[in-house]
Design a protein around this motif. Structure first.
Motif, PDB file in Angstrom:
ATOM      1  N   VAL A   1       2.664  -0.789 -11.755  1.00  0.00           N
ATOM      2  CA  VAL A   1       2.051  -1.865 -10.976  1.00  0.00           C
ATOM      3  C   VAL A   1       2.403  -3.228 -11.572  1.00  0.00           C
ATOM      4  CG1 VAL A   1      -0.130  -2.862 -10.190  1.00  0.00           C
ATOM      5  CG2 VAL A   1       0.196  -0.374 -10.149  1.00  0.00           C
TER       6      VAL A   1
ATOM      7  N   TRP B   1      -6.727  -3.803 -10.305  1.00  0.00           N
ATOM      8  CA  TRP B   1      -7.295  -2.931  -9.279  1.00  0.00           C
ATOM      9  C   TRP B   1      -8.816  -2.861  -9.403  1.00  0.00           C
ATOM     10  CZ3 TRP B   1      -4.318   2.075  -7.681  1.00  0.00           C
ATOM     11  CH2 TRP B   1      -3.016   1.732  -7.280  1.00  0.00           C
TER      12      TRP B   1
ATOM     13  N   LYS C   1      -7.612   1.076  -2.297  1.00  0.00           N
ATOM     14  CA  LYS C   1      -6.443   0.519  -2.966  1.00  0.00           C
ATOM     15  C   LYS C   1      -5.308   1.524  -3.086  1.00  0.00           C
ATOM     16  CE  LYS C   1      -4.249  -2.758  -5.106  1.00  0.00           C
ATOM     17  NZ  LYS C   1      -3.871  -4.010  -4.413  1.00  0.00           N
TER      18      LYS C   1
ATOM     19  N   TYR D   1      -1.700   0.908  -1.487  1.00  0.00           N
ATOM     20  CA  TYR D   1      -0.627   0.797  -2.487  1.00  0.00           C
ATOM     21  C   TYR D   1       0.436   1.865  -2.286  1.00  0.00           C
ATOM     22  CZ  TYR D   1       1.768   0.735  -6.977  1.00  0.00           C
ATOM     23  OH  TYR D   1       2.728   0.685  -7.964  1.00  0.00           O
TER      24      TYR D   1
END
Length: 405
Positions: free
Chosen positions: A108, A156, A166, A170
């Motif tokens: 991420v 997050w 999320k 994502y």
């Protein structure tokens, strides 16, 4: 796989496994000296969750490698040569030997230069140009995630409802990005070596006190899979990936529960590193059992083996002379021994019942000295690659050839 501190993680893994085994024994869920998980099925019966895409593949149709470090290595000046000594991009060398897929790791918010989405998209274009399909490996973390650690990304949410939303978006959005640039993902693995859960502590499967959190863990998996289907429909193959290549009891316990909680998936993924996951005989028995029990294609999503016990950067390696290798008499730590191990794994996959041995992905076979596991660190697996310390291809790359070649 994370190589940053593998001995410590292996120890954690052993402690977690022992704790889990004791907890399950107390609940009457394990039996026998080997701790084989009991299921409400006759031996050999299939235990399969619904699979939207079904089983569409044949034995050894996936032959590839995770090359996520390749751009960084090239930026550090590393160059690769094929078996004839010609300088060529690493993915072209592997594709020329028959490799069909490239796995791409995505973090991420990693340190600068490491495997984020932009890097993965760029490398996917190179894979497509070389004739390779994409296996996408989102870690759902800012950096390394594996059985010893699965930290929630710093940006997050930290609660289950927020994470359910999320992880869905994502997972969905990058798949659309890959498709838009003409490199659609063929196989998505939902997390990396998720044996102990994801997004800790919310989705941590085995807690230190022996508690198991299957509901939040599987809810997170389902939400990610929903996002994947929103992006790519049923053409995308979903893989669940654990690190128990030669461990039948652990594999049964994990995937029996996955079926109980109704998680839909298409491919059963395993890591197989002989130094941690058992002998070739253990691997063969486990894959045969899983193919019958779950009626899914099986992919060895990570594999590597030493071609030497020397240390290419002189800063320490994970596998050394002190590391137990269960079949070292058959597969010595030489280029020829490494090649023999890959050939034997091909045979194991081709022998999986009902042609369910989907194939294998070598893990970072190009990660020779030049880039550390984190900025300023060493390359701890430079003796487990399929290129020597100078970038010359080793004989094991012939394992990428098609099944009848």
């Amino acid at each position: 796989m994370s190589w940053s501190a593998r001995p410590a993680e292996a120890a954690l893994d052993r402690r977690a496994a022992a704790l889990t085994g004791r907890a399950l024994t107390r609940r009457g869920l394990l039996a026998g000296a080997g701790g084989v998980a009991l299921a409400a099925l006759a031996p050999g019966a299939a235990l399969a969750a619904p699979s939207p895409a079904g089983s569409r593949s044949t034995a050894l149709s996936v032959r590839g490698a995770d090359l996520s470090f390749l751009p960084q290595l090239e930026e550090a000046g590393v160059r690769y040569r094929d078996l004839a000594g010609r300088v060529r991009p690493a993915e072209r060398i592997l594709a020329g030997e028959g490799a069909t897929h490239m796995r791409l790791r995505v973090w991420v918010d990693p340190p600068a230069g490491y495997s984020d989405k932009a890097r993965a998209l760029s490398l996917a274009r190179r894979a497509e140009a070389a004739g390779m399909k994409i296996v996408l490996d989102p870690h759902y973390s800012d950096f390394w995630a594996d059985p010893g650690k699965q930290p929630i990304p710093a940006s997050w949410p930290q609660d289950l409802p927020g994470l359910l939303t999320k992880i869905r978006t994502y997972t969905r959005d990058p798949l659309r990005d890959f498709a838009r640039q003409g490199t659609p993902v063929d196989i998505l693995q939902v997390g990396n070596e998720i044996t102990n859960g994801i997004l800790w502590p919310v989705g941590q499967l085995y807690l230190p006190d022996g508690t198991q959190q299957w509901q939040p863990f599987t809810d997170l998996l389902k939400s990610a899979i929903t996002g994947a289907r929103e992006a790519a429909g049923d053409r995308l193959r979903i893989m669940l990936h654990i690190d128990r290549g030669g461990r039948m009891a652990d594999t049964r316990w994990f995937f029996d529960n996955i079926a109980t909680y109704g998680v839909p998936y298409d491919i059963l993924g395993q890591s197989y590193y002989p130094m941690w996951h058992g002998s070739i005989a253990d691997l063969e028995a486990n894959l045969a059992d899983s193919a019958t029990r779950y009626a899914k294609p099986i992919l060895i999503a990570e594999i590597s083996y030493p071609w030497t016990l020397a240390d290419g950067d002189g800063r320490g390696n994970i596998v050394t002379e002190a590391t137990p290798l269960p079949d070292v008499d058959q597969f010595p730590t030489t280029p020829a021994g490494q090649a023999a191990l890959y050939e034997r794994v091909r045979q194991v996959l081709l022998a999986v019942p009902q042609s369910r041995g989907l194939g294998f992905l070598a893990w970072e076979p190009e990660w020779i000295p030049g880039v550390g596991w984190q900025p300023g660190a060493e390359a701890p697996n430079d003796n487990l690659t399929q290129f020597d310390f100078t970038g010359r291809a080793l004989p094991s790359i012939r394992a990428y050839r098609p099944p009848r070649a």
